[in-house]
Design a protein around this motif. Sequence first.
Motif, short mmCIF file in Angstrom:
data_model
loop_
_atom_site.label_atom_id
_atom_site.label_comp_id
_atom_site.label_asym_id
_atom_site.label_seq_id
_atom_site.Cartn_x
_atom_site.Cartn_y
_atom_site.Cartn_z
N ILE A 104 11.55 -49.51 -26.27
CA ILE A 104 11.72 -48.07 -26.50
C ILE A 104 10.37 -47.36 -26.44
CG2 ILE A 104 12.36 -46.35 -28.24
CD1 ILE A 104 14.61 -48.22 -29.13
N GLY A 115 16.76 -50.70 -24.01
CA GLY A 115 15.79 -50.07 -24.88
C GLY A 115 14.84 -49.16 -24.13
N ILE A 165 16.63 -45.99 -23.27
CA ILE A 165 16.75 -45.15 -24.46
C ILE A 165 15.43 -44.42 -24.71
CG2 ILE A 165 16.99 -45.20 -26.98
CD1 ILE A 165 19.02 -47.49 -26.56
N GLY A 166 14.32 -45.14 -24.58
CA GLY A 166 13.01 -44.52 -24.77
C GLY A 166 12.75 -43.39 -23.79
#
Length: 213
Positions: free
Chosen positions: A30, A192, A195-196
């Motif tokens: 992330i 992840g 999402i980041g």
Amino acid sequence: MTNETTRPNVLLVVAHPDRDSATWAIGRAIEQGIETDGNATVTTHDLSRTGFDPVFGEQDLAHYRQTGAAPADVLREQRLVDSADVVVVLFPVYWWAMPALAKGWIDRVFTRGWAYDDGPDGGPSAIDQLHFVGVAAVDEGTYDRRGYREAMTTQLQHGIAGYSRIDESSVRLLFGAETADPHAHEHLTAEGHKIGADLAQRAQLVFDRNNEA
């Protein structure tokens, strides 16, 4: 939110004691996703290493009842949140919910008059965006069959973010973390990273809106 930096900032709050865990591997992904385009920054807040006390105690209760001041450690946490455009809480799922460390952070830091106001004329929250990322040990089918996903979404997105009148919120669950399959772990870290990158874009929008105001 009182971010005075020159770039949007994402506050990544992590509630896991093991830096070698799947949760932290996703957390690092992330971080990388947030910093990919070079426009946004990330502040990673390790609740375990900082020694944050999740227990809602007498001073917390007095502040809730408006008979005392907020504890000093709560005020420090709130200042950290104030410095961010977007807040994301990353945690392993324990018993189909957040672990005590993450829930206690919400219990103590999200105080009346700052995170929410339960009066009829309550204003907006001090928090612009709040997102939850839960790392689940088992597969997605288990959550769907038992209704766990819906239950967690109701609790986190509606019960916490919605009640606090936070403008934007989300709940994202990543499944199958307790497996020996390296491809599964690669998938989780790839998610992840995505999402980041999404959080960075959200932070930029919040940053731009607040600086135009």
